[in-house]
Scaffold this active site. Structure first.
Site, PDB file in Angstrom:
ATOM      1  N   PRO A  21       0.706   2.867   6.599  1.00  0.00           N
ATOM      2  CG  PRO A  21      -0.914   2.440   5.297  1.00  0.00           C
ATOM      3  CD  PRO A  21       0.817   3.454   5.364  1.00  0.00           C
ATOM      4  CG  MET A  22       2.623  -0.825   8.446  1.00  0.00           C
ATOM      5  SD  MET A  22       3.848  -1.394   9.619  1.00  0.00           S
ATOM      6  CE  MET A  22       4.227   0.289  10.280  1.00  0.00           C
ATOM      7  CD  GLN A  74      -3.981   2.655   3.500  1.00  0.00           C
ATOM      8  OE1 GLN A  74      -4.343   1.271   4.063  1.00  0.00           O
ATOM      9  NE2 GLN A  74      -2.695   2.613   2.627  1.00  0.00           N
ATOM     10  CB  CYS A 104      -4.082  -3.935   1.216  1.00  0.00           C
ATOM     11  SG  CYS A 104      -4.094  -5.849   2.390  1.00  0.00           S
ATOM     12  N   GLY A 217      10.289  -2.476   2.066  1.00  0.00           N
ATOM     13  CA  GLY A 217      12.642  -3.214   2.499  1.00  0.00           C
ATOM     14  C   GLY A 217      13.109  -2.452   2.731  1.00  0.00           C
ATOM     15  NE  ARG A 238       4.988  -5.983   8.566  1.00  0.00           N
ATOM     16  CZ  ARG A 238       3.925  -5.784   8.304  1.00  0.00           C
ATOM     17  NH1 ARG A 238       3.883  -4.285   7.395  1.00  0.00           N
ATOM     18  NH2 ARG A 238       2.660  -5.861   8.729  1.00  0.00           N
TER      19      ARG A 238
END
Length: 335
Positions: A21-22, A74, A104, A217, A238
């Site tokens: 989730p971004m 989420q 977060c 990462g 990402r």
């Protein structure tokens, strides 16, 4: 295309690979785009706060496309009652999983008393999870960090997981960094605290019956394969957004699906009817072509012509025409 409750038999349940989730990125248009590349990778919404659902526009926050399954909602919140109400809404709208955000680190989220700061209150997280599990029949999972601030001991995250598990939660998504609650931006919190993948591996050893997913990462297929030697699943962040075609072989490699891999051009062509339908339905409510195409800029990552592709899909004059055929015009020659 508003989602209807899914047929469980048609949904691949394995969270072997997922997309994190971004915020501002993994909206329903982004998820539909990712679904053209991979059929089985588990997708997650942006975080939706309980306040937005209890007091706000539920349809705006929860509608999604049938094609997105499997897809998880989420939630951000810390009140067990509000989380139960929100989870129930998520199940009603057809989501396949409810995930609680305990990772977060942003100050805005902390002011709402949720996100990573919840790791300091495992009993509260346990109560929140129990309330949600009592309210729904779908999976309730937790995404968290390995620690907060200067806490470096593995015991902290082990005890957090053990306490939350008392509520019956058996799936934990581990962002393998600490969250620094003061002094670092969310971006810095994704880069500065060191990655400690071994903590996630140890959680799997200490809780062998739990489903442990690792996040943080991870950028290459080789890294994914290495992590899968130690844990049950890998969540990409990402990299999945900036280089989405990395996921093109995931169905075959990780889910045993022998369907042909779509070419980049086939992915673009598959998006065109969706874009046309969305513009026809919602153009009057302010939906613009770039609202969807902005998520697609990384499709040609690493190829000659990738820069021109991005420029074409970012050209305000061309976008203003609202023509989905712009996707074909953007394809690099010789692809």
């Amino acid at each position: 295309m508003t989602a209807t409750p899914a047929t469980p038999a048609t949904i691949p349940r394995g969270r072997r690979i997922s997309v994190a989730p971004m915020m501002d990125w993994t909206d329903r248009h982004c998820r539909l785009f990712h679904r053209q590349i991979t059929r089985h990778t588990w997708l997650y919404t942006e975080m939706v706060t309980t306040g937005a659902l209890v007091y706000g526009d539920v349809e705006r926050h929860l509608r999604f496309n049938d094609e997105e399954h499997p897809v998880a909602l989420q939630l951000g919140g810390s009140d067990p009652h509000d989380l139960a109400v929100s989870a129930r809404l998520g199940e009603k709208w057809g989501y396949d999983e409810i995930n609680l955000n305990c990772g977060c680190p942003s100050e805005r989220v902390q002011k709402g008393a949720f996100g990573a700061c919840l790791m300091a209150e495992p009993e509260l997280v346990r109560d929140c999870v129990k309330a949600m599990r009592d309210a729904v029949s779908i999976d309730v999972t937790v995404k968290h960090r390995i620690g907060i601030n200067e806490t470096e001991s593995y015991d902290f995250v082990r005890d957090f997981v053990g306490k939350v598990a008392d509520a019956g939660c058996t799936t934990f998504i581990v962002h393998a960094r600490n969250a620094i609650l003061k002094g670092l931006s969310p971006k810095e919190n994704r880069e500065i605290p060191p990655l400690k993948y071994e903590y996630a591996y140890r959680l799997k050893r200490d809780f062998p019956d739990f489903e442990i997913l690792i996040n943080g990462g991870i950028k290459t297929q080789a890294e994914i394969d290495e992590h899968l030697r130690h844990v049950d699943g890998v969540m990409l962040g990402r990299e999945a957004y900036h280089n989405p075609y990395l996921m093109a072989t995931f169905d075959q490699r990780y889910y045993g699906d022998d369907a042909p891999v779509k070419s980049r051009e086939e992915v673009l062509r598959a998006m065109m009817p969706y874009i046309a339908a969305q513009l026809a339905q919602e153009g009057g409510r302010g939906l613009k072509l770039n609202t969807i195409t902005r998520h697609m800029l990384g499709l040609m990552q690493g190829l000659p012509g990738a820069k021109n592709f991005r420029q074409t899909l970012s050209d305000s004059k061309k976008l203003a025409a609202g023509d989905p055929a712009l996707l074909l015009d953007a394809i690099p020659r010789g692809l």
